[in-house]
Design a protein around this motif. Structure first.
Motif, PDB file in Angstrom:
ATOM      1  N   CYS A  92       0.684  -1.152  -0.147  1.00 50.92           N
ATOM      2  CA  CYS A  92      -0.014   0.156   0.110  1.00 50.92           C
ATOM      3  C   CYS A  92       1.042   1.225   0.105  1.00 50.92           C
ATOM      4  N   THR A  93       1.904   1.276   0.756  1.00 52.23           N
ATOM      5  CA  THR A  93       2.863   2.355   1.063  1.00 52.23           C
ATOM      6  C   THR A  93       3.460   2.603  -0.487  1.00 52.23           C
ATOM      7  N   HIS A  94       3.834   1.467  -1.061  1.00 52.86           N
ATOM      8  CA  HIS A  94       4.701   1.705  -2.250  1.00 52.86           C
ATOM      9  C   HIS A  94       3.878   2.341  -3.411  1.00 52.86           C
ATOM     10  N   GLN A  95       2.471   2.043  -3.559  1.00 50.58           N
ATOM     11  CA  GLN A  95       1.587   2.459  -4.486  1.00 50.58           C
ATOM     12  C   GLN A  95       1.300   3.744  -4.162  1.00 50.58           C
ATOM     13  N   VAL A  96       1.150   4.190  -2.787  1.00 50.52           N
ATOM     14  CA  VAL A  96       0.597   5.663  -2.592  1.00 50.52           C
ATOM     15  C   VAL A  96       1.807   6.506  -2.418  1.00 50.52           C
ATOM     16  N   LEU A  97       3.187   6.185  -2.122  1.00 55.24           N
ATOM     17  CA  LEU A  97       4.114   7.220  -2.139  1.00 55.24           C
ATOM     18  C   LEU A  97       4.503   8.080  -3.190  1.00 55.24           C
ATOM     19  N   PRO A  98       4.574   7.544  -4.724  1.00 53.92           N
ATOM     20  CA  PRO A  98       4.593   8.274  -5.600  1.00 53.92           C
ATOM     21  C   PRO A  98       3.612   9.597  -5.620  1.00 53.92           C
ATOM     22  N   HIS A  99       2.217   9.312  -5.503  1.00 56.85           N
ATOM     23  CA  HIS A  99       1.347  10.490  -5.355  1.00 56.85           C
ATOM     24  C   HIS A  99       1.683  11.588  -4.300  1.00 56.85           C
ATOM     25  N   MET A 100       2.257  11.038  -3.224  1.00 55.40           N
ATOM     26  CA  MET A 100       2.784  11.962  -1.938  1.00 55.40           C
ATOM     27  C   MET A 100       3.972  12.716  -2.365  1.00 55.40           C
ATOM     28  N   LEU A 101       4.740  11.806  -2.878  1.00 49.35           N
ATOM     29  CA  LEU A 101       6.264  12.624  -3.337  1.00 49.35           C
ATOM     30  C   LEU A 101       6.021  13.801  -4.525  1.00 49.35           C
ATOM     31  N   LEU A 119      12.814   8.893   7.755  1.00 47.46           N
ATOM     32  CA  LEU A 119      14.098   9.495   7.206  1.00 47.46           C
ATOM     33  C   LEU A 119      13.982   9.615   5.697  1.00 47.46           C
ATOM     34  N   GLU A 120      13.500   8.675   5.037  1.00 40.68           N
ATOM     35  CA  GLU A 120      13.583   8.874   3.523  1.00 40.68           C
ATOM     36  C   GLU A 120      12.675   9.921   2.962  1.00 40.68           C
ATOM     37  N   THR A 121      11.665  10.319   3.557  1.00 37.27           N
ATOM     38  CA  THR A 121      10.545  11.081   3.017  1.00 37.27           C
ATOM     39  C   THR A 121      10.383  12.376   3.676  1.00 37.27           C
ATOM     40  N   GLY A 122      11.082  12.610   4.823  1.00 35.54           N
ATOM     41  CA  GLY A 122      10.844  13.675   5.599  1.00 35.54           C
ATOM     42  C   GLY A 122      11.085  15.077   4.736  1.00 35.54           C
ATOM     43  N   GLY A 123      12.059  15.106   3.733  1.00 38.28           N
ATOM     44  CA  GLY A 123      12.443  16.252   3.143  1.00 38.28           C
ATOM     45  C   GLY A 123      11.494  16.500   1.870  1.00 38.28           C
ATOM     46  N   SER A 124      10.364  15.701   1.723  1.00 32.35           N
ATOM     47  CA  SER A 124       9.414  15.837   0.785  1.00 32.35           C
ATOM     48  C   SER A 124       8.188  16.298   1.242  1.00 32.35           C
ATOM     49  N   GLY A 125       7.960  16.496   2.803  1.00 29.87           N
ATOM     50  CA  GLY A 125       6.903  17.010   3.315  1.00 29.87           C
ATOM     51  C   GLY A 125       5.983  15.781   3.776  1.00 29.87           C
ATOM     52  N   ILE A 126       6.586  14.650   4.048  1.00 26.38           N
ATOM     53  CA  ILE A 126       5.888  13.322   4.469  1.00 26.38           C
ATOM     54  C   ILE A 126       6.200  13.191   5.676  1.00 26.38           C
TER      55      ILE A 126
END
Length: 272
Positions: free
Chosen positions: A124-133, A174-181
């Motif tokens: 689920c995270t792998h599918q949603v993450l591109p939209h959030m990024l 850690l991986e996504t914090g810089g992208s506002g997530i």
């Protein structure tokens, strides 16, 4: 207190019963648009209707087995088509195979526990993450477990899977914090619906007729005997709405500076 969640699009997996149901209704009360995901069609339709009654700006029932990659892709695609975005992902679906000492368990039981608790979260995270990024915004809340922190007899693989969910939470933060997530987890201890007959689905462990804990509930013996610890409070179980409140907080603007954390909601069980 304005949570800033009005109109936000929230996917809740395993939303047809118990914790997931409580979370879906908590977001509905905040005026969010809620995507109710599960496998029990009748229970899903009931929760979706109740979400609208509770105040959701929109609600959609989507039947999916989130341990299957194609099913998850379809769930996310339909959500984006219907509501335009995914603001919040609640990876709630989980459970365990019949409780048994590890020495007497089977590889099939291990795979089932890993699939429903860990692989579903990854898919689920792998599918949603591109939209959030792409939007540089998102809130992900994973439902872990106190079993990952203190352990419960006869739940070795379940505990290990939830421990992996906690670790995944920290690394993804850690991986996504810089992208506002932000990425956080909630670690409940035992959580029971107040009315199992009305608040569970056919696949729930607590369903009076089909759940693995059903016979104990019908007999009035409680599901905790033999393996549950006592809390520091006057009751030994959380209520679904209390987990829902924690999920709302971690997804709200008030928690925008919180990430990579595992929030215990456990009644002080770790103190006893």
């Amino acid at each position: 207190m304005d949570t800033g969640l009005a109109g936000k699009v929230v996917i809740v997996t395993g939303a047809t019963a118990n914790i997931g149901r409580g979370i879906a209704l908590a977001f509905a009360a905040e005026g969010a648009k809620v995507v109710v995901v599960g496998r029990d069609h009748d229970a899903g339709k009931r929760v979706t209707a109740l979400a609208l009654e509770t105040g959701a700006a929109g609600a959609m029932w989507h039947a999916a087995d989130v341990t299957e990659r194609d099913a998850v892709a379809g769930m996310v695609s339909r959500t984006v088509s219907e509501f335009g975005v995914v603001d919040v992902l609640i990876n709630n679906v989980g459970g365990n195979s019949p409780m048994t000492p590890f020495a007497g368990s089977t590889p099939e039981q291990w795979r089932a526990d890993l699939d429903v608790n860990l692989i579903s979260t990854l898919l689920c995270t792998h599918q949603v993450l591109p939209h959030m990024l792409e939007r540089e915004y998102g809130r992900i809340v994973n439902i872990g477990s106190m079993a990952a922190l203190i352990g419960d007899p006869h739940l070795a693989v379940y505990s290990a899977a939830k421990g992996a969910v906690h670790s995944f939470t920290r690394v993804l933060a850690l991986e996504t914090g810089g992208s506002g997530i932000t990425v956080n987890a909630i670690a409940p201890y035992g959580t029971l619906p107040q009315d199992p007959a009305a608040e569970t689905s056919s696949g729930s462990r607590f369903h009076p007729g089909t759940g693995m804990f059903g016979p104990r509930l019908r007999a009035g013996s409680g599901v905790h005997e033999g393996f549950r610890r006592s809390t520091a409070l006057t009751r030994d179980f959380a209520r679904p709405a209390e987990i829902g409140a924690a999920a709302v907080y971690l997804s709200s603007e008030h928690a925008a500076f919180i990430t990579g954390q595992v929030l215990p909601v456990e009644g002080g069980v770790s103190l006893t």
